[in-house]
Design an enzyme around this catalytic site. Sequence first.
Site, PDB file in Angstrom:
ATOM      1  N   HIS A   1      13.716  37.020  37.930  1.00  0.00           N
ATOM      2  CA  HIS A   1      14.556  37.022  37.709  1.00  0.00           C
ATOM      3  C   HIS A   1      15.369  36.100  36.759  1.00  0.00           C
ATOM      4  O   HIS A   1      16.448  35.455  36.835  1.00  0.00           O
ATOM      5  CB  HIS A   1      16.096  36.456  39.306  1.00  0.00           C
ATOM      6  CG  HIS A   1      17.375  36.207  39.514  1.00  0.00           C
ATOM      7  ND1 HIS A   1      17.509  35.048  39.069  1.00  0.00           N
ATOM      8  CD2 HIS A   1      18.314  37.296  39.001  1.00  0.00           C
ATOM      9  CE1 HIS A   1      19.081  35.695  39.771  1.00  0.00           C
ATOM     10  NE2 HIS A   1      18.999  36.354  39.425  1.00  0.00           N
TER      11      HIS A   1
ATOM     12  N   LYS B   1      15.073  33.775  33.629  1.00  0.00           N
ATOM     13  CA  LYS B   1      16.281  34.178  32.185  1.00  0.00           C
ATOM     14  C   LYS B   1      15.254  32.952  30.847  1.00  0.00           C
ATOM     15  O   LYS B   1      15.778  31.616  31.039  1.00  0.00           O
ATOM     16  CB  LYS B   1      17.766  33.690  32.458  1.00  0.00           C
ATOM     17  CG  LYS B   1      17.399  35.598  33.064  1.00  0.00           C
ATOM     18  CD  LYS B   1      19.209  34.673  34.200  1.00  0.00           C
ATOM     19  CE  LYS B   1      19.549  35.328  34.645  1.00  0.00           C
ATOM     20  NZ  LYS B   1      19.016  35.552  36.201  1.00  0.00           N
TER      21      LYS B   1
ATOM     22  N   ASP C   1       9.570  28.861  18.739  1.00  0.00           N
ATOM     23  CA  ASP C   1       8.723  28.718  17.776  1.00  0.00           C
ATOM     24  C   ASP C   1       8.006  27.110  18.667  1.00  0.00           C
ATOM     25  O   ASP C   1       7.426  26.729  18.253  1.00  0.00           O
ATOM     26  CB  ASP C   1       9.454  27.196  16.947  1.00  0.00           C
ATOM     27  CG  ASP C   1       9.756  28.916  15.164  1.00  0.00           C
ATOM     28  OD1 ASP C   1       9.090  30.025  15.834  1.00  0.00           O
ATOM     29  OD2 ASP C   1      10.352  28.467  14.689  1.00  0.00           O
TER      30      ASP C   1
ATOM     31  N   HIS D   1      29.416  32.709  38.259  1.00  0.00           N
ATOM     32  CA  HIS D   1      27.420  33.224  38.487  1.00  0.00           C
ATOM     33  C   HIS D   1      26.461  32.228  38.495  1.00  0.00           C
ATOM     34  O   HIS D   1      25.696  32.125  37.712  1.00  0.00           O
ATOM     35  CB  HIS D   1      27.430  34.435  37.396  1.00  0.00           C
ATOM     36  CG  HIS D   1      26.002  34.847  37.515  1.00  0.00           C
ATOM     37  ND1 HIS D   1      25.016  34.798  36.722  1.00  0.00           N
ATOM     38  CD2 HIS D   1      25.515  35.518  38.244  1.00  0.00           C
ATOM     39  CE1 HIS D   1      24.260  35.627  36.739  1.00  0.00           C
ATOM     40  NE2 HIS D   1      24.552  36.012  38.124  1.00  0.00           N
TER      41      HIS D   1
ATOM     42  N   LYS E   1      24.221  28.848  38.587  1.00  0.00           N
ATOM     43  CA  LYS E   1      24.041  28.156  39.576  1.00  0.00           C
ATOM     44  C   LYS E   1      23.070  26.847  39.315  1.00  0.00           C
ATOM     45  O   LYS E   1      22.823  26.637  38.181  1.00  0.00           O
ATOM     46  CB  LYS E   1      21.988  28.851  39.660  1.00  0.00           C
ATOM     47  CG  LYS E   1      22.684  30.497  40.106  1.00  0.00           C
ATOM     48  CD  LYS E   1      22.257  31.401  38.857  1.00  0.00           C
ATOM     49  CE  LYS E   1      22.175  32.503  38.690  1.00  0.00           C
ATOM     50  NZ  LYS E   1      22.797  33.379  39.566  1.00  0.00           N
TER      51      LYS E   1
ATOM     52  N   ASP F   1      25.106  12.395  42.592  1.00  0.00           N
ATOM     53  CA  ASP F   1      25.096  11.099  42.228  1.00  0.00           C
ATOM     54  C   ASP F   1      25.004  10.620  40.718  1.00  0.00           C
ATOM     55  O   ASP F   1      24.681   9.317  40.656  1.00  0.00           O
ATOM     56  CB  ASP F   1      24.170  10.129  42.620  1.00  0.00           C
ATOM     57  CG  ASP F   1      23.627  10.314  44.096  1.00  0.00           C
ATOM     58  OD1 ASP F   1      25.335  10.515  44.472  1.00  0.00           O
ATOM     59  OD2 ASP F   1      23.018  10.129  44.875  1.00  0.00           O
TER      60      ASP F   1
END
Length: 484
Positions: free
Chosen positions: A225, A227, A232, A402, A404, A409
């Site tokens: 899952h 991404k 470079d 979508h 996450k 604080d």
Amino acid sequence: MLDYLTNHTWVIAIVINYLLALTAIITILLKNVDPTKTLSYIMVLVFVPFFGLFVYYMFGQEYRKTKLFNRKDISNRSVIKSVGKNLRIKEQDFDELNAVLDEKIKLVKLLKASEKSPLTLRNDIDILVNGKIKFERLFQDLKDAKNFIHIEYYVIKDDKIGTQFLDILCAKAKDGLEVKMTYDDVGSCISSKMKRKINESGIEHRAFMPVWFSSLTGKSNYRNHRKIAIIDGEIGYVGGINISDSYVNYEDSSTYWRDTHLRIYGEAVKVLQFHFLTTWDFVTEEEIEIKKIYFPEIECDQEIPVQIAASGPDTDWANIMEAILTAINNAEEYIYLTTPYFIPNDQIVTALQIAARVGLDVRLIIPKESDSWVAQRATASYLEPLLEAGVKVYLYKRGFIHAKTMVVDDIFGTIGTCNMDNRSFNINFEINALIYHNEKCKKLKSIFLEDLEDCETLKYEYWKERSKYCKLQESLSRLWAPLL
């Protein structure tokens, strides 16, 4: 004998089913895992013959301890060891960070024990809101690449935006750059025509854990899952946005997609590089060469502390879940969470309840309409006790959220691929960036507050009065929560 077997086929099948189920139940019990998860599997095995075995063998195997995914430990390679040694921060810098983070230094220490999650200081980061901005930045960085490009995504589709992405990679490969790409075989959809073009360009590409019929496998277990994009060895991307038109918000898009991604320039990219190489090592059959060029010296005048936390069957611990739990437990003022799927474990639920009950400002944004009927109702089953404890729950109504993210604080934030559910915590391969920086965390906080303008507040008085039919749907869906 043959006649007996023919006449009693069903009985024999049932006996074999329950012998296998008994073996599975004993195995589950001996693992001493979460009782809710244990009971869920036992109920399925006992009351749903045959299908229960299928569910268990597809979703119930625990591979973290068996190290199924650790074919070779590339962390022992000399280049990796040298990079890890150079990334270790000086004790003086650590003491200064300790003074800033106060009790939240426990977060750093939690992951610092792992050589795979060093704290890096010399970083500059940009928080990217939604796909349009992410793809503009990513595509420009890809076009400017001079040495190599490494890509690891759950979803890559050769639709409009995906074709643009793949065309850039093909052009860079034809120019002589090393381009390596791995994609999840369940999440991705690349046509045979595009694959031929990719092959002809010289791109090295591998599917993660190939399946025969990816369109029919749904959430087949142990998917990648993550991404990740690395350019470079200096620029890295991580977050919730996949390579697909769904994330772009074109004028003719049916659903507005709200998401968050992170662009990193600096030392933390080396940690992303390490995790990419770990995956590449798994998906390839040959011994990979780890080049020094993958880990260049980076001149960055910004000092934004970043840790990369990865979790999955290839890690010893549920690193991301533990980091989130530690952050909640050490919060002093507020906790702002955004997640598309909220099916937490008992530890997270209890920590959020305690934080709200002692007076902290605890807020949670989830979608009003999910893309999964079962997941949405399973999520609903967790909301009443949180609302009762004083957690503020907001339903995002502009489209599908979508992102996450989490911010605590004004000093700790995280952006990544990990949802607040069992699948992300324990089953899928996930990766998050943990950020310890006042200015950037305030930015993440302001984005959260802006999202509230597109939300409706869920009131406890209203929610507790929902029908028994709704509650029954939620309870039945929650039985499947450990499997979702």
